[in-house]
Enzyme design. Structure first.
Site, PDB file in Angstrom:
ATOM      1  CB  SER A   1      32.821 108.160  80.749  1.00 54.46           C
ATOM      2  OG  SER A   1      32.549 107.070  79.880  1.00 54.46           O
TER       3      SER A   1
ATOM      4  CB  SER B   1      33.431 107.172  76.812  1.00 56.19           C
ATOM      5  OG  SER B   1      32.797 108.229  77.466  1.00 56.19           O
TER       6      SER B   1
ATOM      7  CE  LYS C   1      33.149 103.531  81.069  1.00 57.48           C
ATOM      8  NZ  LYS C   1      32.809 104.201  79.785  1.00 57.48           N
TER       9      LYS C   1
HETATM   10  N1  GLN Z   1      31.827 112.741  77.041  1.00 58.18           N
HETATM   11  C1  GLN Z   1      30.613 112.340  76.373  1.00 58.18           C
HETATM   12  C2  GLN Z   1      29.478 112.469  77.343  1.00 58.18           C
HETATM   13  O1  GLN Z   1      29.680 113.008  78.360  1.00 58.18           O
HETATM   14  C3  GLN Z   1      30.741 110.945  75.873  1.00 58.18           C
HETATM   15  C4  GLN Z   1      30.611 109.935  76.931  1.00 58.18           C
HETATM   16  C5  GLN Z   1      30.700 108.534  76.452  1.00 58.18           C
HETATM   17  O2  GLN Z   1      31.170 108.267  75.324  1.00 58.18           O
HETATM   18  N2  GLN Z   1      30.203 107.629  77.251  1.00 58.18           N
HETATM   19  O3  GLN Z   1      28.381 112.057  77.110  1.00 58.18           O
END
Ligand code: GLN
Length: 488
Positions: free
Chosen positions: A156, A180, A81
């Site tokens: 994400s 995420s 990532k």
């Molecule tokens: N979807 C969540 C957010 O927007 C979690 C994101 C993540 O785990 N980095 O913050």
């Protein structure tokens, strides 16, 4: 063998290498060819350095020919990532503000992978600075779900999940702050795991919310997740929040089936608005555990109803502070419209950050501001403690907790873009485990009528990754839904 190498698991690739049936170079070539063939449709990668990939593969083959293989991941590709530093490779966090940034050092997880001989390859797409649940917040274009290109891969870590699903990499790394890793794993039909907070070093991870962030693995199988987790875990003096514990042999531990367990279903989670097909597939997975001799009981986690608001205060507060370093002075993008010093900060950030990142920085700064701190940030911290206690109590009764990973299968691109709250609800089942610091994973548990994957979410006890992996593996070795390959 070379035309099917890209469909093999990491464990199978490791065995084929050990048996001399293939070479690391052949493997690298196979994944390059696969990415060439499908990534135009999927767009999992933001950047690939194929030359460097092949050079690592040559080095691996060389070692092996001298009888100096470094272990089961020697010669196995791992894609990363684009928030984890790899020396000499770009790191954009899918943001314009880091458009030309190149990492000067390796993150600890990367050092560990290189020591294990893994082939560290490519930069995978994400929501900018890991803020989002669809990978649509990338400044470099969205990633598409390999099971239906019109749908999102989740986020994400959407690129990390899609790359494994599309067989562009056998293993990938993502990061999980509120879901995420697990949510995109569920939406793409692969395994994704968030370790206990402190189990994997965050050194070299571009920070979003430091008290919640953890790096973790994506793979086709639970067995592969164990292999990768084992390689990246362990105490790191460079991360003061990393936990000084021995890393168990997760992979070997899988040989043992879990004894009869007590598994909990939190009634608050099953009361939520869950898509009917998701509910049905998760129910079937739960039934598997009953049939396998485990006891399944209802439990209650009453304070987890507060998870979303608590998370969006704590995560944004930490983000507003962590992202202050992207100021137009250090690192990269600097506005050429700046006329004075204040302008350099304001215009560089204004031009460099996307909408969602700005929204979070503003929310976080507000929650931390004088006069509001007690009402928002401090109260959120107190509620976080109550959420953690709910889990502590539950684990006096049960060994693991089962829920759906995501309330819905993959949704269509654009569908939740105009409504941040609808997007935030994508993580309603995953966020509380980050607040409590617990390990959890998503294992594929079937497909909807439309052919979209669904994930079962399993939450374990702190630092008991071994037990969590065993519970998941019991299901995964029988069903292996993560081994199905999408038509691309
Ligand atoms: N979807 C969540 C957010 O927007 C979690 C994101 C993540 O785990 N980095 O913050």
């Amino acid at each position: 063998m070379s035309d099917t190498l890209h469909e093999m698991t990491a464990a199978e690739l490791g065995e084929a290498l050990a048996a001399g049936k293939t070479s690391a170079v052949e493997i690298a070539r196979s994944f390059i060819a696969r990415a060439e063939a499908v990534d135009e449709k999927v767009h999992a990668f933001l950047h690939r350095d194929d030359e460097d990939f092949l050079a690592q593969a040559h080095a691996s083959d060389e070692r092996r020919s001298k009888g100096e293989s470094l272990g089961p991941l020697d010669g196995v590709p791992v894609a990363v990532k684009d928030v984890i530093s790899v020396k000499g490779q770009p790191l954009t966090a899918a943001s314009r503000i880091l458009e030309n940034y190149v990492s000067p050092y390796d993150a600890t997880v990367i050092v560990k992978l290189k020591h294990a001989g893994a082939l560290v390859w490519g930069r995978l797409n994400l929501d900018e600075f890991a803020m989002g649940s669809s990978t649509e917040n990338s400044a470099y274009g969205a990633t598409n779900n390999p099971w239906d290109l019109a749908c999102v891969p989740g986020g994400s870590s959407g690129g990390s999940a899609a790359a494994v699903a599309a067989r562009e990499a056998p293993l990938t790394l993502g990061s999980d702050t509120g879901g995420s890793i697990r949510q995109p794993a569920a939406l793409c039909g692969v395994v994704g795991m968030k370790p206990t907070y402190g189990m994997v070093s965050r050194y070299g991870l571009a920070a979003f919310a430091s008290s919640l962030d953890q790096i973790g693995p994506f793979s086709q199988t639970v067995e592969d997740a164990a292999l990768l987790l084992q390689t990246i875990s362990g105490h790191d003096p460079l991360d003061s929040t990393s936990y000084p514990a021995e890393v168990p042999d997760y992979h070997r531990a899988l040989a043992e089936k879990p004894g009869p367990l007590k598994l909990g279903l939190p009634k608050e989670f099953f009361g939520e608005a869950i898509d009917e097909e998701v509910r049905k597939l998760v129910d079937e997975a739960i039934q598997f555990y009953r049939d396998d001799g485990h006891e399944v009981i209802e439990i209650s986690l009453p304070m987890t109803d507060l998870s979303i608001p608590v998370y969006y205060l704590i995560a944004t507060a930490e983000a507003s502070s962590n992202l202050a370093r992207y100021d137009g002075i250090r690192y990269t993008h600097r506005s050429d419209r700046a006329e004075n010093a204040i302008d350099v900060y304001a215009k560089s950030r204004g031009e460099g950050f996307g909408e969602e990142v700005k929204r979070r920085c503003i929310l976080g700064a507000y929650a931390l501001s004088s006069g509001y701190y007690d009402a928002y940030y401090l109260r959120a911290q107190k509620a976080r403690t109550l959420i953690r206690r709910d889990f502590e109590k539950a684990f006096e009764q049960v060994d693991a907790i089962l829920t759906p990973t995501s309330p819905t299968p993959a949704f269509r691109q654009g569908e939740r873009n105009e409504d941040p709250i609808a997007m935030y609800l994508s993580d309603v089942f995953t966020i509380s485990t980050n607040l409590a610091g617990l390990p959890a994973l998503s294992v594929p548990c079937g497909f909807t009528e439309a052919g979209l994957p669904v994930g079962l979410h399993i939450i374990g006890q702190a630092f008991k990754e071994t037990d969590l992996l065993r519970v998941a593996n019991a299901y995964d070795t029988v069903h292996s839904f993560g081994r199905k390959v999408p038509q691309l």
